[in-house]
Design a protein around this motif. Structure first.
Motif, PDB file in Angstrom:
ATOM      1  N   ALA A 212      16.613  67.572  13.732  1.00 21.63           N
ATOM      2  CA  ALA A 212      17.051  66.391  13.543  1.00 21.63           C
ATOM      3  C   ALA A 212      16.602  64.853  15.078  1.00 21.63           C
ATOM      4  CB  ALA A 212      18.970  65.738  13.111  1.00 21.63           C
ATOM      5  N   ALA A 213      16.402  65.665  16.067  1.00 21.05           N
ATOM      6  CA  ALA A 213      16.600  64.632  17.517  1.00 21.05           C
ATOM      7  C   ALA A 213      14.963  64.777  17.162  1.00 21.05           C
ATOM      8  CB  ALA A 213      16.800  65.499  18.330  1.00 21.05           C
ATOM      9  N   LEU A 214      14.542  65.602  16.768  1.00 22.01           N
ATOM     10  CA  LEU A 214      12.645  66.015  16.585  1.00 22.01           C
ATOM     11  C   LEU A 214      12.044  64.618  15.169  1.00 22.01           C
ATOM     12  CD1 LEU A 214      10.474  67.008  17.724  1.00 22.01           C
ATOM     13  CD2 LEU A 214      10.166  68.867  16.405  1.00 22.01           C
ATOM     14  N   ARG A 215      13.126  64.752  14.557  1.00 17.95           N
ATOM     15  CA  ARG A 215      13.030  64.040  13.374  1.00 17.95           C
ATOM     16  C   ARG A 215      12.719  62.336  14.131  1.00 17.95           C
ATOM     17  NH1 ARG A 215      14.141  67.768   9.553  1.00 17.95           N
ATOM     18  NH2 ARG A 215      12.701  68.798   8.297  1.00 17.95           N
ATOM     19  N   GLU A 216      13.961  62.024  14.461  1.00 14.23           N
ATOM     20  CA  GLU A 216      14.209  61.044  14.767  1.00 14.23           C
ATOM     21  C   GLU A 216      13.372  59.964  15.683  1.00 14.23           C
ATOM     22  OE1 GLU A 216      17.712  58.854  17.188  1.00 14.23           O
ATOM     23  OE2 GLU A 216      18.342  60.087  16.330  1.00 14.23           O
TER      24      GLU A 216
END
Length: 490
Positions: free
Chosen positions: A188-192
């Motif tokens: 999730a953090a990577l996508r953001e």
């Protein structure tokens, strides 16, 4: 290490889109080979040992060639195409788009870093999960960090950002802790953060490393795990680094077989592919290459000066100073010295292929011997056969190949030619110099004898003035004088 339990919360992304211009090669960098496999093949093997829920390989340069190679290693791999936007950040972004519902941890590996092992990566994933970090990266400390991205830490020792070599200040370039190019991200953090990565840098690329700084600014935890063995993180960018990676991998492979019970007399001159297998009590002598899927059984001795590629060697066999490809060598058999076994050679237990013998697509039966100076092609040889020196099975008639069949307990004379197709029956024998054009019945003696004819004076008449003619004249004169002296005393 091989994890047999599927970790559905782990996805592995392997970056294999680069051109690798410093290799100076038409072959994509990740397809150059060490230890019997392409670079990316080693990375795929390690990834599979982690048993992740997803394995994705991002390709671009020579796309079809790389895709074919990776799916050949592992058919469950998902091949993802990078678009025209350059950079490692974009490569990971398109990989994530291929698994839109995935919400676990993403391990990012480089297809040109072949020496990382599964134990190191499993420990990295465990540390990442234990610290609940948004990003965990693998780092190493090098005395000369030239060419690598630097890990920049804050005053409290936490990771602040990664700076690429071309973007580094003098102070940053002096840092010796380097980014190994291996990361674990919370998906999730990577996508953001990837959505916010731009291309305002010296390369004009979307850097994956920019996610580190973005995560820190968002007050997310970023950690780094320093690897104890820096050789594990070595990447391959040119032919010199390729050779060094191959040397390190080979040293690791040789040591593994030594610890498994093989005697390897000179590790520095012995090369063993990772795909080969050695049983306990195998002895490997200097200057020997054991390549691809070769399997050597217990008690066998290989070398010195021997190359085996995709061969099967039986227990207690001896192969010395030989070159063999796709050959089967039976238990207790001997090969060499100076033998050449081409594909399709099958030497049964107790058999022998000796000095300066070439074989191809032939079966040599139990206890049978082809001792020296022979060519055996497209031939079936029974049990207990002994072929004399200089045996040739003439298998090609300029249009097609034909087979020679030699039965059990056949003994041939020296310098025989067997003109295929021909069959030699059980227990038959052949005379020296025979040219065998017809089948020989069991127990028969085959001869092809022509009376010897001497043409007196031929050299002096046809090669006058040569050293041979002069020598012949002197010998004839001496003989005539000797004969005349005997007559005078008679």
């Amino acid at each position: 290490m091989t994890n047999t339990t599927l970790d559905t919360s782990l996805a592995v992304v392997i970056l294999a889109a680069g051109q690798g211009t410093r290799m100076r090669s038409a072959l994509p960098k990740v397809l150059h080979r060490i230890g019997g496999r392409p670079l990316v093949g080693h990375v795929l093997d390690t990834a599979r040992d982690l048993a992740p829920g997803h394995v994705l390989v991002v390709v671009r340069h020579e796309r079809d060639q790389v895709a074919e190679a990776v799916t050949g290693v592992s058919d469950e791999v998902v091949v993802v195409d990078q678009d025209e936007i350059p950079g490692t950040g974009r490569a990971v972004e398109v990989a994530l788009a291929a698994v839109p519902d995935f919400d676990g941890d993403v391990l990012v590996l480089s297809g040109d870093v072949p020496l990382l092992d599964a134990d190191t990566l499993a420990a990295l994933v465990r540390d990442h999960r234990a610290s609940r970090a948004a990003v965990t990266l693998l780092s190493a400390v090098l005395p000369d960090a030239t060419g690598y991205g630097r890990v920049i830490r804050g005053a409290d020792g936490t990771v602040e950002r990664i700076v690429e070599q071309k973007d580094a200040t003098d102070a940053e370039a002096a840092v010796t802790e380097i980014n190994a190019g291996v990361y674990v991200f919370q998906a999730a953090a990577l996508r953001e953060h990837l959505a916010d990565v731009g291309t305002a840098n010296a390369q004009g690329e979307k850097y994956l490393t920019d996610v580190i700084g973005l995560a820190r600014r968002a007050e997310r935890t970023v950690t780094a795990s320093v690897v104890s063995d820096v050789t594990l993180t070595l990447g391959v960018n040119d032919r010199a680094q390729l050779a060094e990676a191959g040397r390190l991998l080979n040293a690791r492979t040789v040591r593994r077989w030594q610890l498994e019970g093989a005697t390897i007399q000179d590790p520095a001159t012995t090369w063993i592919d990772v795909t080969a297998t050695l049983a306990p009590d195998v002895t490997v002598l200097p200057n020997t290459h054991i390549l691809r899927a070769t399997a050597v059984a217990a008690g066998a001795t290989i070398g010195p000066d021997t190359t085996l590629e995709d061969c099967e060697v039986g227990e207690n066999a001896v192969v010395r100073r030989a070159d063999a490809t796709l050959a089967v060598i039976g238990a207790g058999a001997t090969v060499g010295p100076f033998a050449y076994l081409r594909p399709g050679t099958k030497l049964a237990a107790g058999g022998k292929i000796g000095t300066f013998v070439e074989t191809k697509n032939s079966t040599i039966g139990e206890g049978s011997k082809v001792p020296h100076l022979s060519y055996i092609g497209d031939t079936t040889i029974g049990r207990g056969v002994n072929l004399g020196a200089g045996a040739i099975t003439a298998n090609y008639d300029d249009i097609a190949k034909h087979r020679t069949e030699i039965g059990d307990e056949v003994h041939s004379g020296s310098h025989n030619v067997f003109v295929a197709p021909v069959r030699i029956g059980d227990g038959a024998k052949t005379g020296a110099g025979a040219v065998i054009r017809k089948d020989v019945p069991a127990g028969a003696l085959a001869l092809s004898v022509a009376p010897q004819r001497n043409v007196e004076g031929w050299v002096e008449n046809h090669r006058p003035g040569t050293a041979a003619a002069d020598a012949a004249a002197r010998a004839r004169s001496a003989q005539e004088q000797g004969d005349g002296s005997q007559e005078a005393h008679g």
